[in-house]
Design a protein around this motif. Structure first.
Motif, PDB file in Angstrom:
ATOM      1  N   ILE A 114       0.817  -1.217   0.000  1.00 42.40           N
ATOM      2  CA  ILE A 114       0.000   0.000   0.000  1.00 42.40           C
ATOM      3  C   ILE A 114       0.852   1.269   0.000  1.00 42.40           C
ATOM      4  N   VAL A 115       2.177   1.116   0.131  1.00 42.78           N
ATOM      5  CA  VAL A 115       3.057   2.285   0.154  1.00 42.78           C
ATOM      6  C   VAL A 115       2.879   3.166  -1.081  1.00 42.78           C
ATOM      7  N   PRO A 116       2.917   2.604  -2.308  1.00 44.79           N
ATOM      8  CA  PRO A 116       2.768   3.483  -3.490  1.00 44.79           C
ATOM      9  C   PRO A 116       1.453   4.252  -3.492  1.00 44.79           C
ATOM     10  N   TRP A 117       0.389   3.619  -3.022  1.00 49.61           N
ATOM     11  CA  TRP A 117      -0.908   4.289  -3.002  1.00 49.61           C
ATOM     12  C   TRP A 117      -0.923   5.432  -1.993  1.00 49.61           C
ATOM     13  N   LEU A 118      -0.365   5.193  -0.815  1.00 48.46           N
ATOM     14  CA  LEU A 118      -0.357   6.235   0.207  1.00 48.46           C
ATOM     15  C   LEU A 118       0.557   7.394  -0.184  1.00 48.46           C
ATOM     16  N   ILE A 119       1.706   7.074  -0.777  1.00 49.67           N
ATOM     17  CA  ILE A 119       2.609   8.143  -1.226  1.00 49.67           C
ATOM     18  C   ILE A 119       1.960   8.932  -2.364  1.00 49.67           C
ATOM     19  N   GLY A 120       1.315   8.224  -3.309  1.00 49.84           N
ATOM     20  CA  GLY A 120       0.628   8.907  -4.399  1.00 49.84           C
ATOM     21  C   GLY A 120      -0.491   9.809  -3.901  1.00 49.84           C
ATOM     22  N   LEU A 121      -1.257   9.325  -2.916  1.00 49.17           N
ATOM     23  CA  LEU A 121      -2.332  10.135  -2.339  1.00 49.17           C
ATOM     24  C   LEU A 121      -1.768  11.354  -1.630  1.00 49.17           C
ATOM     25  N   SER A 122      -0.651  11.180  -0.932  1.00 50.33           N
ATOM     26  CA  SER A 122      -0.011  12.301  -0.225  1.00 50.33           C
ATOM     27  C   SER A 122       0.466  13.358  -1.213  1.00 50.33           C
ATOM     28  N   ILE A 123       1.103  12.923  -2.305  1.00 48.04           N
ATOM     29  CA  ILE A 123       1.588  13.870  -3.314  1.00 48.04           C
ATOM     30  C   ILE A 123       0.416  14.593  -3.973  1.00 48.04           C
ATOM     31  N   ALA A 124      -0.651  13.856  -4.260  1.00 54.08           N
ATOM     32  CA  ALA A 124      -1.815  14.468  -4.905  1.00 54.08           C
ATOM     33  C   ALA A 124      -2.471  15.499  -3.992  1.00 54.08           C
ATOM     34  N   THR A 125      -2.554  15.181  -2.702  1.00 51.85           N
ATOM     35  CA  THR A 125      -3.209  16.101  -1.762  1.00 51.85           C
ATOM     36  C   THR A 125      -2.412  17.391  -1.616  1.00 51.85           C
ATOM     37  N   VAL A 126      -1.107  17.255  -1.380  1.00 57.14           N
ATOM     38  CA  VAL A 126      -0.284  18.451  -1.226  1.00 57.14           C
ATOM     39  C   VAL A 126      -0.163  19.191  -2.559  1.00 57.14           C
ATOM     40  N   GLY A 127      -0.105  18.442  -3.665  1.00 58.55           N
ATOM     41  CA  GLY A 127      -0.066  19.078  -4.983  1.00 58.55           C
ATOM     42  C   GLY A 127      -1.319  19.889  -5.253  1.00 58.55           C
ATOM     43  N   LEU A 128      -2.469  19.378  -4.835  1.00 60.15           N
ATOM     44  CA  LEU A 128      -3.725  20.116  -4.977  1.00 60.15           C
ATOM     45  C   LEU A 128      -3.639  21.465  -4.272  1.00 60.15           C
ATOM     46  N   CYS A 129      -3.068  21.457  -3.069  1.00 56.67           N
ATOM     47  CA  CYS A 129      -2.931  22.699  -2.312  1.00 56.67           C
ATOM     48  C   CYS A 129      -1.929  23.639  -2.986  1.00 56.67           C
ATOM     49  N   CYS A 130      -0.869  23.073  -3.553  1.00 55.56           N
ATOM     50  CA  CYS A 130       0.167  23.905  -4.165  1.00 55.56           C
ATOM     51  C   CYS A 130      -0.343  24.676  -5.380  1.00 55.56           C
ATOM     52  N   ILE A 131      -1.286  24.107  -6.130  1.00 54.12           N
ATOM     53  CA  ILE A 131      -1.755  24.789  -7.340  1.00 54.12           C
ATOM     54  C   ILE A 131      -3.018  25.599  -7.091  1.00 54.12           C
ATOM     55  N   THR A 132      -3.574  25.534  -5.890  1.00 54.42           N
ATOM     56  CA  THR A 132      -4.804  26.287  -5.613  1.00 54.42           C
ATOM     57  C   THR A 132      -4.595  27.240  -4.442  1.00 54.42           C
ATOM     58  N   VAL A 133      -4.761  26.743  -3.225  1.00 56.76           N
ATOM     59  CA  VAL A 133      -4.629  27.569  -2.016  1.00 56.76           C
ATOM     60  C   VAL A 133      -3.562  26.932  -1.145  1.00 56.76           C
ATOM     61  N   LEU A 134      -2.372  27.470  -1.206  1.00 57.42           N
ATOM     62  CA  LEU A 134      -1.246  26.833  -0.522  1.00 57.42           C
ATOM     63  C   LEU A 134      -1.277  27.057   0.986  1.00 57.42           C
ATOM     64  N   ILE A 135      -1.772  28.216   1.414  1.00 57.82           N
ATOM     65  CA  ILE A 135      -1.781  28.543   2.840  1.00 57.82           C
ATOM     66  C   ILE A 135      -3.219  28.790   3.266  1.00 57.82           C
ATOM     67  N   PHE A 136      -3.698  28.014   4.230  1.00 56.65           N
ATOM     68  CA  PHE A 136      -5.077  28.114   4.682  1.00 56.65           C
ATOM     69  C   PHE A 136      -5.202  29.107   5.835  1.00 56.65           C
ATOM     70  N   LEU A 137      -6.227  29.935   5.746  1.00 59.65           N
ATOM     71  CA  LEU A 137      -6.508  30.873   6.823  1.00 59.65           C
ATOM     72  C   LEU A 137      -7.184  30.150   7.974  1.00 59.65           C
ATOM     73  N   PRO A 138      -7.006  30.636   9.200  1.00 59.56           N
ATOM     74  CA  PRO A 138      -7.695  30.019  10.351  1.00 59.56           C
ATOM     75  C   PRO A 138      -9.210  30.165  10.220  1.00 59.56           C
ATOM     76  N   GLY A 139      -9.913  29.226  10.827  1.00 58.57           N
ATOM     77  CA  GLY A 139     -11.370  29.320  10.900  1.00 58.57           C
ATOM     78  C   GLY A 139     -12.118  28.599   9.805  1.00 58.57           C
ATOM     79  N   VAL A 140     -11.421  28.017   8.829  1.00 56.46           N
ATOM     80  CA  VAL A 140     -12.087  27.246   7.765  1.00 56.46           C
ATOM     81  C   VAL A 140     -12.057  25.781   8.177  1.00 56.46           C
ATOM     82  N   PRO A 141     -13.215  25.171   8.478  1.00 59.75           N
ATOM     83  CA  PRO A 141     -13.222  23.824   9.077  1.00 59.75           C
ATOM     84  C   PRO A 141     -12.599  22.743   8.207  1.00 59.75           C
ATOM     85  N   ASN A 142     -12.860  22.788   6.899  1.00 60.94           N
ATOM     86  CA  ASN A 142     -12.373  21.737   6.003  1.00 60.94           C
ATOM     87  C   ASN A 142     -11.750  22.380   4.763  1.00 60.94           C
ATOM     88  N   PRO A 143     -10.583  22.988   4.901  1.00 58.20           N
ATOM     89  CA  PRO A 143     -10.015  23.781   3.797  1.00 58.20           C
ATOM     90  C   PRO A 143      -9.652  22.956   2.569  1.00 58.20           C
TER      91      PRO A 143
END
Length: 219
Positions: free
Chosen positions: A167-196
């Motif tokens: 399951i390592v490749p799947w978890l690493i791929g999911l981790s890269i995709a999640t952080v990559g999503l943040c990098c191309i959209t909203v990299l830094i989340f403001l406080p107070g947003v429950p599910n950024p």
């Protein structure tokens, strides 16, 4: 011979501790001098003299400059919450648990396993004791970041063992995709947003704008 070796070892330990103490004092001296010059007390830190919003001043007056006892809500927030949960951003780090177990089973790795486990636990307890545990404007629990190397290292041991290596490749791929999503959209989340991840990052990916990408940066 044993007594001679023991005596030599103790002398070496004393020298090492003396060197460590001297280096620590050399590093702390400028901080103490600065505190004395600015606040009139070498032991008084900047967070004890906050100005601005009342909630921040009250928060930092709690405990020792904002650090009190561990808080279960903060502990959840740092680890699995949709707000700042580290293991939602980088789920592959969960493999540190079976990795630590695998390290402990190897006698020569037990010291390293104890060090990694202790570092993570201490940082987790310290971070969950802090008033600003979420790190404010941040991607994930930024105050917990010094513990990340001690989580990554045991992952290498889990990667070698069944069933984790499957399951390592799947978890690493999911981790890269999640952080990559943040990098191309909203990299830094403001406080107070429950599910950024959903309400900010995924929303901007689907509906725009997504300014943090090479196409936009290059015009």
């Amino acid at each position: 011979a044993a007594f001679i070796a023991l005596d030599a070892g103790m002398r070496f330990t004393r020298r090492a501790l003396a060197g460590f103490g001297a280096a620590a004092l050399a590093g702390l001296a400028p901080v103490a001098l600065y505190n004395q010059a600015i606040y009139g007390n070498p032991f008084s830190q900047g967070y004890a003299h906050l100005h601005g919003a009342t909630q921040f001043k009250l928060g930092m007056s709690h405990g020792v400059e904002g650090v009190g006892l561990p808080n279960l809500a903060a502990l959840w927030g740092i680890t699995f919450s949709p707000y700042r949960g580290l293991f939602l951003l980088s789920p592959f780090l969960l493999l540190a648990l079976p990795g630590l177990r695998a390290m402990w089973r190897q006698r020569r790795q037990r010291a390293a396993a104890a060090l990694c486990g202790a570092a993570v636990v201490v940082m987790l307890l310290f971070n969950s004791s802090y008033y600003f545990w979420d790190g404010g404007v941040s991607l994930g629990p930024r105050h917990f970041s010094p513990a990340l190397p001690f989580l990554v290292f045991p992952v290498a041991f889990a990667m070698r063992r069944t069933p984790w290596k499957r399951i390592v490749p799947w978890l690493i791929g999911l981790s890269i995709a999640t952080v990559g999503l943040c990098c191309i959209t909203v990299l830094i989340f403001l406080p107070g947003v429950p599910n950024p991840l959903v309400t900010l990052a995924l929303y901007h990916l689907l509906n725009g704008p997504a300014p943090n990408n090479w196409g936009m940066l290059l015009g």
